[in-house]
Motif scaffolding. Sequence first.
Motif, mmCIF file in Angstrom:
data_model
loop_
_atom_site.group_PDB
_atom_site.id
_atom_site.type_symbol
_atom_site.label_atom_id
_atom_site.label_comp_id
_atom_site.label_asym_id
_atom_site.label_seq_id
_atom_site.Cartn_x
_atom_site.Cartn_y
_atom_site.Cartn_z
ATOM 1 N N SER A 1 0.804 -1.225 0.000
ATOM 2 C CA SER A 1 0.000 0.000 0.000
ATOM 3 C C SER A 1 0.836 1.274 0.000
ATOM 4 N N LEU A 2 1.988 1.236 0.649
ATOM 5 C CA LEU A 2 2.793 2.451 0.780
ATOM 6 C C LEU A 2 3.781 2.654 -0.365
ATOM 7 N N ARG A 3 3.785 1.757 -1.351
ATOM 8 C CA ARG A 3 4.675 1.935 -2.496
ATOM 9 C C ARG A 3 3.967 1.612 -3.814
ATOM 10 N N ASP A 4 3.909 0.357 -4.187
ATOM 11 C CA ASP A 4 3.440 0.044 -5.530
ATOM 12 C C ASP A 4 1.956 0.300 -5.723
ATOM 13 N N ALA A 5 1.165 0.147 -4.656
ATOM 14 C CA ALA A 5 -0.275 0.315 -4.818
ATOM 15 C C ALA A 5 -0.624 1.741 -5.229
ATOM 16 N N HIS A 6 -0.089 2.730 -4.502
ATOM 17 C CA HIS A 6 -0.436 4.106 -4.899
ATOM 18 C C HIS A 6 0.379 4.553 -6.104
ATOM 19 N N GLN A 7 1.485 3.886 -6.403
ATOM 20 C CA GLN A 7 2.177 4.162 -7.661
ATOM 21 C C GLN A 7 1.316 3.722 -8.838
ATOM 22 N N SER A 8 0.635 2.592 -8.685
ATOM 23 C CA SER A 8 -0.148 2.029 -9.785
ATOM 24 C C SER A 8 -1.461 2.762 -10.020
ATOM 25 N N LEU A 9 -2.078 3.282 -8.942
ATOM 26 C CA LEU A 9 -3.394 3.900 -9.075
ATOM 27 C C LEU A 9 -3.391 5.411 -8.949
ATOM 28 N N TRP A 10 -2.515 5.930 -8.093
ATOM 29 C CA TRP A 10 -2.565 7.346 -7.747
ATOM 30 C C TRP A 10 -1.328 8.100 -8.205
ATOM 31 N N ALA A 11 -0.607 7.554 -9.181
ATOM 32 C CA ALA A 11 0.600 8.197 -9.715
ATOM 33 C C ALA A 11 1.596 8.523 -8.601
ATOM 34 N N THR A 12 1.614 7.695 -7.553
ATOM 35 C CA THR A 12 2.582 7.791 -6.447
ATOM 36 C C THR A 12 2.416 9.076 -5.637
ATOM 37 N N ARG A 13 1.192 9.611 -5.579
ATOM 38 C CA ARG A 13 1.008 10.923 -4.970
ATOM 39 C C ARG A 13 0.625 10.886 -3.495
ATOM 40 N N MET A 14 0.605 9.740 -2.840
ATOM 41 C CA MET A 14 0.350 9.740 -1.410
ATOM 42 C C MET A 14 1.559 10.312 -0.689
ATOM 43 N N THR A 15 1.315 11.205 0.258
ATOM 44 C CA THR A 15 2.397 11.861 0.973
ATOM 45 C C THR A 15 2.740 11.107 2.253
ATOM 46 N N THR A 16 3.871 11.450 2.820
ATOM 47 C CA THR A 16 4.255 10.857 4.106
ATOM 48 C C THR A 16 3.229 11.202 5.182
ATOM 49 N N GLU A 17 2.724 12.409 5.135
ATOM 50 C CA GLU A 17 1.702 12.829 6.107
ATOM 51 C C GLU A 17 0.465 11.948 6.020
ATOM 52 N N ASP A 18 0.120 11.514 4.817
ATOM 53 C CA ASP A 18 -1.021 10.603 4.653
ATOM 54 C C ASP A 18 -0.756 9.245 5.307
ATOM 55 N N MET A 19 0.501 8.846 5.341
ATOM 56 C CA MET A 19 0.862 7.507 5.813
ATOM 57 C C MET A 19 0.985 7.407 7.331
ATOM 58 N N ILE A 20 1.489 8.452 7.957
ATOM 59 C CA ILE A 20 1.857 8.378 9.377
ATOM 60 C C ILE A 20 0.737 7.843 10.278
ATOM 61 N N PRO A 21 -0.522 8.305 10.138
ATOM 62 C CA PRO A 21 -1.551 7.866 11.090
ATOM 63 C C PRO A 21 -1.803 6.364 11.120
ATOM 64 N N VAL A 22 -1.420 5.646 10.071
ATOM 65 C CA VAL A 22 -1.756 4.229 9.995
ATOM 66 C C VAL A 22 -0.537 3.314 10.113
ATOM 67 N N LEU A 23 0.650 3.887 10.294
ATOM 68 C CA LEU A 23 1.872 3.085 10.285
ATOM 69 C C LEU A 23 1.922 2.077 11.432
ATOM 70 N N GLU A 24 1.547 2.474 12.622
ATOM 71 C CA GLU A 24 1.608 1.552 13.755
ATOM 72 C C GLU A 24 0.605 0.409 13.594
ATOM 73 N N GLN A 25 -0.566 0.712 13.018
ATOM 74 C CA GLN A 25 -1.545 -0.343 12.754
ATOM 75 C C GLN A 25 -0.999 -1.348 11.744
ATOM 76 N N LEU A 26 -0.370 -0.851 10.699
ATOM 77 C CA LEU A 26 0.242 -1.742 9.708
ATOM 78 C C LEU A 26 1.308 -2.622 10.354
ATOM 79 N N ASP A 27 2.054 -2.031 11.267
ATOM 80 C CA ASP A 27 3.116 -2.761 11.944
ATOM 81 C C ASP A 27 2.572 -3.909 12.786
ATOM 82 N N ASN A 28 1.343 -3.759 13.266
ATOM 83 C CA ASN A 28 0.770 -4.758 14.164
ATOM 84 C C ASN A 28 -0.037 -5.847 13.462
ATOM 85 N N ILE A 29 -0.201 -5.755 12.150
ATOM 86 C CA ILE A 29 -1.034 -6.724 11.421
ATOM 87 C C ILE A 29 -0.419 -8.114 11.415
#
Length: 640
Positions: A10-38
């Motif tokens: 989700s944090l690399r190829d997924a938004h590269q493929s659909l969103w032209a890689t435009r997700m920012t770091t600020e968009d990612m931060i709130p969910v990083l710990e949840q991803l880490d715990n999956i």
Amino acid sequence: MKRLRITDTSLRDAHQSLWATRMTTEDMIPVLEQLDNIGYHSLEVWGGATFDVCLRYLNEDPWERLRTIRKYVKKTQLQMLLRGQSLVGYSHYPDDIVEKFVEKAAENGIDIFRIFDALNDVRNLAVPMKAAKKAGKHVQACVVYTISPVHTMDYFVETALKLKDMGADSVCIKDMAGLLAPYQAYELVSLLKEKVELPIQLHTHYIGGLAVGACLKAAEAGVDVVDAASGPMAFGSSQPPVETIVRALQGTPWDTGLDLHDLFEIASHFEEIRKQKGFERGVTRIADMKVFEHQVPGGMISNFVAQLEEQKAADRLGEVLEEIPKVRKDLGYPPLVTPTSQIVGIQAVLNVLMGERYKLCPGEVKDYVRGLYGRSPAPIEPEVRKKIIGEEEVITVRPADLLEPGWEKALKETKDVAKNEEDVLSYALFPQVALKFFAYRDQAGQTQSETEEKPLFNEKNASQRETEKPAGRQPTRKAQKRVTGKGGQDMDIDEIRELMLLFDDTSIAELELEGPEYKLTLRKSSRSASSPAREPISEGETRDREPVKTPRYEELEPEEDLVAVVSPMVGTFYRAPAPDAPPFVEIGDRVEPGQTLCIVEAMKLMNEIKSEVKGRVVDILVDNAHPVEYGQTMFLIAKE
């Protein structure tokens, strides 16, 4: 049987493929710990296009993004995609740059290096693989999957065995275009598990609708890990949805053990990002399913469509998609993955736009034909090779063997702007883009008063950085405002020249411009082509006020012996091949047919624009590193 592990993209190829890689770091931060715990096998967070886009469009430092993710993700392995000797760029870099880049990527948080070569030329993987091993990291080497007369099951197994001998810790089947059908996935995974005896991972794209089936059959065949993305960034040209794979395998011997409720909470975050920013949802259309013919990969398809729209050629998409497999065959069936996807893709676009095949060939296409990217899977068509590079010799050595070391040179060139070794690497990979980013970063750190005293770039550059794509100079809107106001307050010489060109399309006979440093009258000339031209304004001539350093309008008026060189595409204009190199031509230079005038960077490739006539350069109408529009005049050449 064993549980199937999953890498989240989700944090690399997924938004590269659909969103032209435009997700920012600020968009990612709130969910990083949840991803880490999956409980994922790994998170793919870096590499690919993320590095370039961070610098070029998002005004972010990609190294800082990696450090930030590592700060929040403490348990799960972080993974990146490395383009072999091309790293995260589009051409090969010297060995010392490759080694330093891998070292710093490991130091900043990467645990798994997924390394591939677009041509499956394993020579291009040797140095980055060795560097990653030296850093004590996991090396996952890729077998790039594609379909052609030369890409057989035996070919893929043989390639994987070579990678094992080179020290690979695991092997990834990289199906970047979603071409791997379920039963072929079962066969290929079974063969690799039997003959290679290394962990096998499957990376595929949903684009043609085969991905979920391919992952399930691969699991049956014993694949160790598959790639998937959170639902809002799955489907279409992206990866298959993790939620679907998890549910499909529940209660089977390959049960992933991941919690669907937790996955849906993460999906809710990404869905909000998607809605807020107007990003697309992944869907599969009939045009997407034609990937089975044209093989344009998921990572490129969204950018490819956007680039065609930028070139004012969206209505010719069908023609381009028909041209792509023809170009691919001509060039020896390269798999369509970065950078060969861009190489084949832009050549197909240019063939269609120019109305003649291989009339205009970017430097990267020429370098590919010269062998500077490695060995093509099949021989390049001789007639095509001759049309692109003439009688030039094709190299047979490892391409990077021809490159001079680059680290010390980059250090010297960035001594006044680089804050650390990571900055030096950013410059070594993307010189022009990195310098603009450094200027932006420096200005962003200044106070408002400091910015007013020492502006680092003008309004046009600033507005360009605030938009997702280069907005262009837009001289017509700005100039028209000046005309309406009957004045030229604060106009620079560049804007005066733009007004001259605009003036050519109006019925006004005379226009007077007055500013704090000049007073200039523009008059349309009624002389014929055979009439003698007036003398241009000299460099030091005073016209009521300060010297005006621009030619008089009459000197720019089209006539029989004046040839306009226009941009064949939307892109960025560069006067020189490198930041520290002299310009290709200056005003007053005499040029020959075929002589390079400039470079227009478009679709991530550098396109050399050449003169078609013998003559003298009368004017250069675009500033270095400024955007140009399709059909915009860049040079005026007086024909001789």
